[in-house]
Enzyme design. Structure first.
Site, short mmCIF file in Angstrom:
data_model
loop_
_atom_site.label_atom_id
_atom_site.label_comp_id
_atom_site.label_asym_id
_atom_site.label_seq_id
_atom_site.Cartn_x
_atom_site.Cartn_y
_atom_site.Cartn_z
N CYS A 83 7.04 3.89 -11.93
CA CYS A 83 6.18 3.01 -12.75
C CYS A 83 6.41 3.22 -14.25
O CYS A 83 5.93 2.44 -15.07
CB CYS A 83 4.71 3.28 -12.45
N HIS A 332 0.51 -4.87 -13.12
CA HIS A 332 1.44 -3.74 -13.15
C HIS A 332 2.72 -4.07 -12.37
O HIS A 332 2.91 -3.59 -11.24
CB HIS A 332 0.71 -2.51 -12.58
C1 LIG Z 1 -6.06 -2.36 -4.18
C2 LIG Z 1 -5.08 -2.94 -3.18
C3 LIG Z 1 -5.00 -2.03 -1.96
C4 LIG Z 1 -5.55 -4.32 -2.77
O1 LIG Z 1 -4.61 -4.85 -1.86
P1 LIG Z 1 -5.05 -5.99 -0.79
O2 LIG Z 1 -6.34 -5.58 -0.17
O3 LIG Z 1 -3.89 -6.25 0.10
O4 LIG Z 1 -5.33 -7.20 -1.73
P2 LIG Z 1 -4.80 -8.68 -1.57
O5 LIG Z 1 -3.50 -8.80 -2.28
O6 LIG Z 1 -4.86 -9.10 -0.12
O7 LIG Z 1 -5.89 -9.47 -2.36
C5 LIG Z 1 -7.23 -9.65 -1.86
C6 LIG Z 1 -8.09 -10.12 -3.00
O8 LIG Z 1 -8.34 -9.03 -3.91
C7 LIG Z 1 -7.81 -9.34 -5.19
N1 LIG Z 1 -7.16 -8.11 -5.67
C8 LIG Z 1 -6.06 -7.52 -5.15
N2 LIG Z 1 -5.82 -6.37 -5.79
C9 LIG Z 1 -6.78 -6.26 -6.71
C10 LIG Z 1 -7.08 -5.27 -7.67
N3 LIG Z 1 -6.31 -4.18 -7.76
N4 LIG Z 1 -8.15 -5.45 -8.48
C11 LIG Z 1 -8.94 -6.54 -8.35
N5 LIG Z 1 -8.70 -7.51 -7.45
C12 LIG Z 1 -7.64 -7.35 -6.64
C13 LIG Z 1 -6.82 -10.45 -5.00
O9 LIG Z 1 -6.71 -11.26 -6.17
C14 LIG Z 1 -7.45 -11.19 -3.86
O10 LIG Z 1 -8.52 -12.00 -4.35
P3 LIG Z 1 -8.75 -13.47 -3.79
O11 LIG Z 1 -9.04 -13.28 -2.31
O12 LIG Z 1 -9.93 -13.94 -4.59
O13 LIG Z 1 -7.48 -14.19 -4.06
C15 LIG Z 1 -3.67 -3.06 -3.82
O14 LIG Z 1 -3.74 -3.97 -4.91
C16 LIG Z 1 -3.16 -1.72 -4.33
O15 LIG Z 1 -2.74 -0.86 -3.54
N6 LIG Z 1 -3.12 -1.50 -5.65
C17 LIG Z 1 -2.54 -0.29 -6.23
C18 LIG Z 1 -1.09 -0.54 -6.59
C19 LIG Z 1 -0.35 0.74 -6.90
O16 LIG Z 1 -0.53 1.76 -6.26
N7 LIG Z 1 0.49 0.70 -7.91
C20 LIG Z 1 1.24 1.87 -8.34
C21 LIG Z 1 0.36 2.69 -9.22
S1 LIG Z 1 0.96 4.33 -9.48
#
Ligand SMILES: CC(C)(COP(=O)(O)OP(=O)(O)OC[C@H]1O[C@@H](n2cnc3c(N)ncnc32)[C@H](O)[C@@H]1OP(=O)(O)O)[C@@H](O)C(=O)NCCC(=O)NCCS
Length: 384
Positions: A83, A332
């Site tokens: 990242c 990100h």
């Molecule tokens: C948090 C997380 C698990 C959510 O994944 P998910 O449950 O598959 O989410 P989806 O993509 O199916 O989205 C579901 C809904 O949540 C929203 N959403 C997804 N991620 C979000 C987040 N991080 N914050 C706020 N909303 C989020 C989407 O817009 C979607 O909304 P909608 O239904 O109104 O369109 C995923 O975003 C994640 O793992 N994030 C961390 C990424 C990471 O680790 N990066 C490296 C960092 S070191």
């Protein structure tokens, strides 16, 4: 050492994008070149940061981007540092201009992963951890940062509401950023009631998976002065490392690489944290922003949550953090994030940040790390 300046910056919108990885990298690069008011043929080298090009069937992105810009003969370097790829690549571009090897270079970061879905992306991102001890044992990044959060909340008597306030503040800023992924105002209650991802972190404590590309043009001061009045100077640059796995660290509520990189950058710039007017920091999870802002020296250890409660890190606070919306709201796209932070500082210091402008700012700092902070780079910029 030559003084190094930034004369142009560009970004695609961050989010779920339909175009290919090469197309979005080209769009950001062309934006930056146009913003700098130069011709592609004036570029002497390219630094391209990316982690999972393989997901969109294109690795070795450097020569592809140079060819698409019509300058296939220009050398390029493709860089991966999880990242933190963008800031590490920016550092290489900076060092090469500072050393006098090149006068004008392009640094472009890009990522395209959302089409692969959450399961694939979570698994592949975990390959960026120390996989033997972490990813392979079932600890994805939300899990690793949740461990940091648990330790921090216990050690410093901070609360889940404090973490939520970081998300609320970054979403407030992201609403003002037309290129942000999640442009949605939220409340502390929304965060607390959102689905648990890895306790105590909930959906709104996490950054999303994003696609996107950002690009900046670096050059010598001589070139900048001859060319434009609209430029900023890079006054500090530092890199640092930490034990790759969390278990190798003395404390998991601080990140050694941030401290090492920040100290080097402050020393080069000849300033202290008090001189920084605003910062773009690596808030992949809300806990990370608290830890980062202490490791960067803005607050004493354990005092960042109180600073957030007092509104000190808001756009109108005494040390605004993540005016762009940060990774949390702006998004990100991992290979692009570090370059996107520099693009934000360029926009802030050259009067292009619109409604999210930090008033009277002259010095901006960027902080971007790989994995849980195994690699890190910090840069400091000054308006001219
Ligand atoms: C948090 C997380 C698990 C959510 O994944 P998910 O449950 O598959 O989410 P989806 O993509 O199916 O989205 C579901 C809904 O949540 C929203 N959403 C997804 N991620 C979000 C987040 N991080 N914050 C706020 N909303 C989020 C989407 O817009 C979607 O909304 P909608 O239904 O109104 O369109 C995923 O975003 C994640 O793992 N994030 C961390 C990424 C990471 O680790 N990066 C490296 C960092 S070191």
């Amino acid at each position: 050492m030559e003084k190094v300046c930034i004369i142009g910056a560009g970004s695609t919108k961050y989010g779920k994008l339909a175009d290919s990885i090469t197309d979005i990298a080209l769009q950001a690069s062309v934006d930056a070149i146009e913003s700098a008011g130069i011709e592609p043929k004036q570029i002497q080298a390219g630094y391209i940061s990316n982690v999972f090009g393989i997901a969109d069937k294109q690795v070795h992105l450097g020569p592809v981007i140079m060819s698409n810009l019509g300058i296939p003969e220009v050398p390029s370097l493709s860089i991966e540092s999880a990242c933190g790829s963008g800031s590490i690549s920016f550092r290489e571009a900076f060092a090469n201009v500072a050393a006098g090897f090149y006068d004008v270079v392009l640094a472009t970061g890009v990522e395209k992963v959302t089409h692969t879905g959450t399961e694939w992306t979570t698994t592949y991102f975990s390959y960026c951890s120390d996989f033997f001890y972490e990813g392979g044992a079932g600890a994805s990044f939300p899990g690793l940062f949740a461990s940091m959060a648990r330790a921090y909340l216990a050690e410093y008597k901070a609360t889940e509401e404090d973490l939520a306030m970081v998300a609320v503040k970054n979403h407030d800023n992201g609403v003002l950023n037309p290129k942000a992924h999640l442009r949605k105002k939220i409340t502390v209650d929304d965060v607390l009631k959102s689905a648990v991802v890895a306790s105590p972190l909930k959906l709104y404590d996490c950054c999303p998976f994003s696609d996107g590309a950002s690009s900046v043009i670096l050059c010598s001061e001589k070139f900048a002065k001859a060319h434009t009045k609209n430029y900023i100077e890079v006054i500090g640059s530092g890199r640092g490392g930490s034990p790759a796995a969390l278990q190798g660290r003395a404390h998991i509520t601080e990140i050694p690489s941030t401290k090492i990189a920040a100290q080097a950058a402050y020393k080069m710039a000849g300033i202290t944290p008090k001189d920084v007017d605003f910062a773009e920091v690596h808030d992949c999870f809300t806990i990370a922003e608290l830890v980062d802002s202490e490791d960067l020296g803005f607050f004493e250890k354990g005092k960042a949550a109180q600073a957030v409660r007092e509104g000190r890190t808001k756009l109108n606070g005494d040390i605004p953090i993540n005016p762009s919306g940060g990774l949390k709201s702006k998004g990100h796209p991992i290979g692009a994030t570090g370059i996107g932070q520099v693009a934000e500082v360029f926009d802030q210091l050259t009067g292009k940040a619109g409604e999210r402008t930090v008033k009277d700012a002259q010095i901006g700092l960027t902080h971007n790390f790989g994995a849980t902070g195994a690699s890190c780079a910090v840069h400091i910029f000054k308006s001219v």
